[in-house]
Design an enzyme around this catalytic site. Structure first.
Site, PDB file in Angstrom:
ATOM      1  N   GLY A   1       2.486  27.756 -16.550  1.00  0.00           N
ATOM      2  CA  GLY A   1       2.610  27.118 -17.863  1.00  0.00           C
ATOM      3  C   GLY A   1       2.063  27.997 -18.966  1.00  0.00           C
ATOM      4  O   GLY A   1       1.973  29.220 -18.816  1.00  0.00           O
TER       5      GLY A   1
ATOM      6  N   LEU B   1     -15.334  15.008 -13.100  1.00  0.00           N
ATOM      7  CA  LEU B   1     -14.188  14.168 -13.465  1.00  0.00           C
ATOM      8  C   LEU B   1     -13.178  14.938 -14.309  1.00  0.00           C
ATOM      9  O   LEU B   1     -13.523  15.898 -14.988  1.00  0.00           O
ATOM     10  CB  LEU B   1     -14.646  12.906 -14.209  1.00  0.00           C
ATOM     11  CG  LEU B   1     -15.358  13.012 -15.557  1.00  0.00           C
ATOM     12  CD1 LEU B   1     -14.413  13.319 -16.702  1.00  0.00           C
ATOM     13  CD2 LEU B   1     -16.096  11.717 -15.841  1.00  0.00           C
ATOM     14  N   ARG B   2     -11.931  14.481 -14.218  1.00  0.00           N
ATOM     15  CA  ARG B   2     -10.863  15.066 -15.043  1.00  0.00           C
ATOM     16  C   ARG B   2     -10.489  14.064 -16.112  1.00  0.00           C
ATOM     17  O   ARG B   2     -10.280  12.885 -15.802  1.00  0.00           O
ATOM     18  CB  ARG B   2      -9.603  15.330 -14.204  1.00  0.00           C
ATOM     19  CG  ARG B   2      -9.753  16.344 -13.113  1.00  0.00           C
ATOM     20  CD  ARG B   2      -8.601  16.192 -12.121  1.00  0.00           C
ATOM     21  NE  ARG B   2      -8.589  14.847 -11.533  1.00  0.00           N
ATOM     22  CZ  ARG B   2      -7.571  14.322 -10.848  1.00  0.00           C
ATOM     23  NH1 ARG B   2      -6.459  15.001 -10.683  1.00  0.00           N
ATOM     24  NH2 ARG B   2      -7.643  13.112 -10.338  1.00  0.00           N
TER      25      ARG B   2
ATOM     26  N   GLU C   1     -20.830  16.945 -13.396  1.00  0.00           N
ATOM     27  CA  GLU C   1     -19.726  15.989 -13.336  1.00  0.00           C
ATOM     28  C   GLU C   1     -18.417  16.735 -13.128  1.00  0.00           C
ATOM     29  O   GLU C   1     -18.147  17.721 -13.796  1.00  0.00           O
ATOM     30  CB  GLU C   1     -19.700  15.180 -14.638  1.00  0.00           C
ATOM     31  CG  GLU C   1     -18.652  14.109 -14.669  1.00  0.00           C
ATOM     32  CD  GLU C   1     -18.677  13.239 -13.427  1.00  0.00           C
ATOM     33  OE1 GLU C   1     -19.720  12.632 -13.120  1.00  0.00           O
ATOM     34  OE2 GLU C   1     -17.656  13.178 -12.715  1.00  0.00           O
TER      35      GLU C   1
ATOM     36  N   CYS D   1     -13.301  22.042 -21.070  1.00  0.00           N
ATOM     37  CA  CYS D   1     -14.163  22.559 -19.996  1.00  0.00           C
ATOM     38  C   CYS D   1     -13.822  23.986 -19.554  1.00  0.00           C
ATOM     39  O   CYS D   1     -14.669  24.870 -19.650  1.00  0.00           O
ATOM     40  CB  CYS D   1     -14.115  21.627 -18.799  1.00  0.00           C
ATOM     41  SG  CYS D   1     -14.901  20.054 -19.140  1.00  0.00           S
TER      42      CYS D   1
ATOM     43  N   ARG E   1      -9.489  20.017 -27.693  1.00  0.00           N
ATOM     44  CA  ARG E   1     -10.373  21.186 -27.664  1.00  0.00           C
ATOM     45  C   ARG E   1      -9.727  22.342 -26.888  1.00  0.00           C
ATOM     46  O   ARG E   1      -9.319  22.173 -25.748  1.00  0.00           O
ATOM     47  CB  ARG E   1     -11.732  20.791 -27.056  1.00  0.00           C
ATOM     48  CG  ARG E   1     -12.537  19.908 -27.988  1.00  0.00           C
ATOM     49  CD  ARG E   1     -13.853  19.480 -27.378  1.00  0.00           C
ATOM     50  NE  ARG E   1     -13.708  18.377 -26.454  1.00  0.00           N
ATOM     51  CZ  ARG E   1     -14.745  17.731 -25.895  1.00  0.00           C
ATOM     52  NH1 ARG E   1     -15.979  18.095 -26.168  1.00  0.00           N
ATOM     53  NH2 ARG E   1     -14.533  16.733 -25.070  1.00  0.00           N
TER      54      ARG E   1
ATOM     55  N   GLY F   1      -6.430  25.220 -21.018  1.00  0.00           N
ATOM     56  CA  GLY F   1      -7.209  24.934 -22.225  1.00  0.00           C
ATOM     57  C   GLY F   1      -8.145  23.786 -21.926  1.00  0.00           C
ATOM     58  O   GLY F   1      -8.511  23.564 -20.773  1.00  0.00           O
TER      59      GLY F   1
ATOM     60  N   VAL G   1     -17.705  12.175 -20.832  1.00  0.00           N
ATOM     61  CA  VAL G   1     -18.471  12.081 -19.591  1.00  0.00           C
ATOM     62  C   VAL G   1     -19.472  10.929 -19.641  1.00  0.00           C
ATOM     63  O   VAL G   1     -19.556  10.129 -18.705  1.00  0.00           O
ATOM     64  CB  VAL G   1     -19.178  13.425 -19.308  1.00  0.00           C
ATOM     65  CG1 VAL G   1     -20.252  13.282 -18.253  1.00  0.00           C
ATOM     66  CG2 VAL G   1     -18.150  14.439 -18.839  1.00  0.00           C
TER      67      VAL G   1
ATOM     68  N   LYS H   1      -3.652  18.662 -21.882  1.00  0.00           N
ATOM     69  CA  LYS H   1      -2.973  18.090 -20.723  1.00  0.00           C
ATOM     70  C   LYS H   1      -2.618  16.640 -21.052  1.00  0.00           C
ATOM     71  O   LYS H   1      -3.097  16.109 -22.061  1.00  0.00           O
ATOM     72  CB  LYS H   1      -3.834  18.181 -19.468  1.00  0.00           C
ATOM     73  CG  LYS H   1      -5.079  17.330 -19.494  1.00  0.00           C
ATOM     74  CD  LYS H   1      -5.729  17.395 -18.132  1.00  0.00           C
ATOM     75  CE  LYS H   1      -6.993  16.572 -18.082  1.00  0.00           C
ATOM     76  NZ  LYS H   1      -7.666  16.663 -16.814  1.00  0.00           N
TER      77      LYS H   1
HETATM   78  P1  NAD Z   1     -18.337  14.882 -25.964  1.00  0.00           P
HETATM   79  O1  NAD Z   1     -18.418  15.805 -27.094  1.00  0.00           O
HETATM   80  O2  NAD Z   1     -17.116  14.027 -25.751  1.00  0.00           O
HETATM   81  O3  NAD Z   1     -19.578  13.871 -26.028  1.00  0.00           O
HETATM   82  C1  NAD Z   1     -20.883  14.254 -26.293  1.00  0.00           C
HETATM   83  C2  NAD Z   1     -21.565  13.108 -27.009  1.00  0.00           C
HETATM   84  O4  NAD Z   1     -22.953  13.423 -27.093  1.00  0.00           O
HETATM   85  C3  NAD Z   1     -21.073  12.880 -28.436  1.00  0.00           C
HETATM   86  O5  NAD Z   1     -20.683  11.529 -28.600  1.00  0.00           O
HETATM   87  C4  NAD Z   1     -22.308  13.223 -29.298  1.00  0.00           C
HETATM   88  O6  NAD Z   1     -22.393  12.414 -30.455  1.00  0.00           O
HETATM   89  C5  NAD Z   1     -23.439  12.936 -28.327  1.00  0.00           C
HETATM   90  N1  NAD Z   1     -24.688  13.611 -28.668  1.00  0.00           N
HETATM   91  C6  NAD Z   1     -24.885  14.901 -29.023  1.00  0.00           C
HETATM   92  N2  NAD Z   1     -26.191  15.130 -29.281  1.00  0.00           N
HETATM   93  C7  NAD Z   1     -26.831  13.954 -29.085  1.00  0.00           C
HETATM   94  C8  NAD Z   1     -28.184  13.554 -29.196  1.00  0.00           C
HETATM   95  N3  NAD Z   1     -29.127  14.410 -29.606  1.00  0.00           N
HETATM   96  N4  NAD Z   1     -28.502  12.286 -28.923  1.00  0.00           N
HETATM   97  C9  NAD Z   1     -27.536  11.404 -28.545  1.00  0.00           C
HETATM   98  N5  NAD Z   1     -26.235  11.731 -28.427  1.00  0.00           N
HETATM   99  C10 NAD Z   1     -25.884  12.989 -28.691  1.00  0.00           C
HETATM  100  O7  NAD Z   1     -18.621  15.762 -24.670  1.00  0.00           O
HETATM  101  P2  NAD Z   1     -18.052  15.548 -23.169  1.00  0.00           P
HETATM  102  O8  NAD Z   1     -16.653  16.025 -23.074  1.00  0.00           O
HETATM  103  O9  NAD Z   1     -18.394  14.187 -22.693  1.00  0.00           O
HETATM  104  O10 NAD Z   1     -18.940  16.611 -22.399  1.00  0.00           O
HETATM  105  C11 NAD Z   1     -20.311  16.409 -22.137  1.00  0.00           C
HETATM  106  C12 NAD Z   1     -20.744  17.399 -21.075  1.00  0.00           C
HETATM  107  O11 NAD Z   1     -20.077  17.117 -19.843  1.00  0.00           O
HETATM  108  C13 NAD Z   1     -20.424  18.853 -21.403  1.00  0.00           C
HETATM  109  O12 NAD Z   1     -21.451  19.665 -20.922  1.00  0.00           O
HETATM  110  C14 NAD Z   1     -19.154  19.099 -20.633  1.00  0.00           C
HETATM  111  O13 NAD Z   1     -18.989  20.454 -20.301  1.00  0.00           O
HETATM  112  C15 NAD Z   1     -19.376  18.275 -19.397  1.00  0.00           C
HETATM  113  N6  NAD Z   1     -18.163  17.854 -18.728  1.00  0.00           N
HETATM  114  C16 NAD Z   1     -17.090  17.401 -19.460  1.00  0.00           C
HETATM  115  C17 NAD Z   1     -15.951  16.977 -18.794  1.00  0.00           C
HETATM  116  C18 NAD Z   1     -14.750  16.499 -19.573  1.00  0.00           C
HETATM  117  O14 NAD Z   1     -13.697  16.358 -18.957  1.00  0.00           O
HETATM  118  N7  NAD Z   1     -14.845  16.247 -20.857  1.00  0.00           N
HETATM  119  C19 NAD Z   1     -15.874  17.010 -17.399  1.00  0.00           C
HETATM  120  C20 NAD Z   1     -16.992  17.454 -16.687  1.00  0.00           C
HETATM  121  C21 NAD Z   1     -18.116  17.867 -17.370  1.00  0.00           C
END
Ligand code: NAD
Length: 438
Positions: A256, A153-154, A151, A263, A331, A260, A11, A324
């Site tokens: 399916g 996004l997918r 957010e 999110c 995850r 998973g 994100v 997907k």
């Molecule tokens: P991610 O694990 O890919 O990235 C998180 C990043 O944060 C990592 O690089 C980590 O090193 C960094 N981080 C952690 N603690 C930190 C700190 N104290 N200082 C600086 N950096 C730090 O996670 P993500 O998939 O990007 O998800 C982030 C959030 O967005 C979550 O709450 C998730 O639910 C939400 N979200 C994710 C998606 C998705 O498709 N992945 C979509 C919508 C919302």
């Protein structure tokens, strides 16, 4: 505008690169030094189509940079996005907010002037209120606002989703924060993206409600698939018949192996916990989590059954591991539970995935990984398609038939259909295809 994005993951990195592309000056901050150094050297820490190019363009234009030191990264920023992970707490399934509050404290320590602190991470209702309380208690001397901007996004389509979103939801309690957030997203007004302003709690809950609803839709069609199998109906046609109804829509009606990803499972668990905490348990969402969890292992047992109920020392090829296509994210991928079931039954698992094998190795031992699907199926007693990657949609089934020991195809994504599979000589098992009963 000067923007800091904390957390350079799926994100944070996508948001940072896209916001820079809108013309803002963006610093992405991550506590993982290797990640920051890699990004500075042009290496992407994640697989997301188009992200490497977008990042490189904006770095070259001087609008996007990467920082390890949060104080340096957030200096002069008018908007500070928190985009760190909020995984499930192992004890109770609620969202673990350790990273969010850690970052909040660090932001508070380094605030120099007015800024809007934005929770972009998916956080339970009330978290942004808590962020505000925490910053105020640590820094009663500075002016700031806290906004929620979940957010949607997918992964796999993240850049398109960020730049042409269905909607942008912003929760804020004061006009100043709303004006700043409107300025952040102004470039999107050209695309007429609806900007929905709400209070913070509503914004936070909107994200959970949306994900839980989509997870429910998937689980619903999966249960219909089970009924199809027992009654002789065809779930793909049922889904088509349902989806043409505009009130229902065709998306998320593909039966399916269960949902998973990073999110849906964790957000469903967190919403369940919120409901329980407020004494309004969501029985629907609880059922969704339960049904989905059981389904994944059931799909593993389906593969075992397709092999006559006995797979000890037999080779099962699993094609597609990520939750997907078009992502490397493993995850909570259904493949993990499916492969565990196969391993528990004594099977030998050969696997292939176009992008997820590096992460798969971290979560699944006792699996042999191959660099192409044809190598993975060599000598196998069954092949199971678990993720519908494009490159797995047009496999040469005749060639696969020639390579396998026993020609059993378990198509958990209903890609091939009985005619094609049977023409190549396979015993074909799909999902929700009761019409294929012999
Ligand atoms: P991610 O694990 O890919 O990235 C998180 C990043 O944060 C990592 O690089 C980590 O090193 C960094 N981080 C952690 N603690 C930190 C700190 N104290 N200082 C600086 N950096 C730090 O996670 P993500 O998939 O990007 O998800 C982030 C959030 O967005 C979550 O709450 C998730 O639910 C939400 N979200 C994710 C998606 C998705 O498709 N992945 C979509 C919508 C919302």
């Amino acid at each position: 505008m000067k923007i800091a994005v904390i957390g350079a993951g799926y994100v944070g990195l996508v948001s940072g690169a896209c916001l820079a592309d809108f013309g803002h000056e963006v610093r992405c901050i991550d506590r993982d030094l290797r990640r920051v150094e890699g990004l500075r050297a042009g290496r992407m820490p994640i697989y997301e189509p188009g992200l490497a190019e977008l990042t490189a363009d904006n770095v070259a234009a001087g609008r996007l940079s990467f920082e390890h030191d949060l104080a340096v990264g957030m200096k002069d920023a008018e908007v500070i996005f928190i985009a760190v992970g909020t995984p499930s707490r192992p004890e109770d399934g609620h969202a673990d907010l350790t990273f969010v509050y850690q970052v909040t404290r660090e932001i508070a320590q380094n605030l120099e002037g007015y800024a809007v602190i934005v929770t972009k991470s998916t956080v339970p209702v009330g978290t942004s209120d808590e962020v505000e309380r925490l910053v105020r208690s640590l820094r009663p001397d500075v002016e700031f606002s806290v906004a929620s901007n979940p957010e949607f996004l997918r992964e796999g389509a993240a850049i398109g989703d960020f730049k042409i979103p269905d909607r942008i939801v912003v929760g804020g309690e004061d006009e100043r924060a709303r004006e700043v957030m409107a300025a952040v997203y102004r470039p999107l007004f050209l695309n007429q993206a609806p900007l929905l302003f709400t209070d913070r709690r509503t914004s936070e809950l909107t994200k959970y409600a949306a994900n839980a609803f989509l997870a429910t839709k998937i689980t619903f069609i999966n249960e219909i698939a089970d009924i199809c199998e027992k009654t002789g109906a065809n779930v793909q046609d049922v889904a088509r018949g349902m989806g043409l109804d505009k009130r229902i829509g065709p998306k998320f009606l593909h039966a399916g192996p269960g949902f998973g990803g990073s999110c849906f499972p964790k957000d469903v668990r967190a919403l369940i916990k919120t409901g329980q905490d407020y004494d309004v348990p969501s029985r629907i969402v609880e059922a969704v989590a339960d049904v989905n969890e059981r389904r994944k292992r059931r799909m593993g047992r389906r593969i075992v059954a397709a092999c006559g109920g006995e797979i000890r020392d037999r080779i099962i090829a699993v094609l597609g591991l990520t939750f997907k296509p078009r992502t490397d994210d493993m995850r909570d991928a259904p493949s993990i539970a499916i492969i565990q079931t196969l391993r528990d039954a004594g099977g030998v698992v050969h696997a292939f995935d176009p992008a997820g094998m590096e992460h798969a190795r971290e979560v699944m031992g006792d699996v042999t990984y191959f660099q192409d699907p044809y190598q993975a199926v060599a000598g196998a007693d069954a092949v199971a398609i678990v993720t519908e990657w494009e490159s797995l949609r047009a496999l040469d089934l005749k060639k696969i038939y020639g390579l396998m020991r026993t020609p059993v195809l378990v198509d958990l994504r209903n890609i091939y259909g009985p005619e094609e599979a049977k023409a190549a000589g396979f015993t074909y098992i799909a999902v929700g295809r009761g019409d294929l009963r012999e």
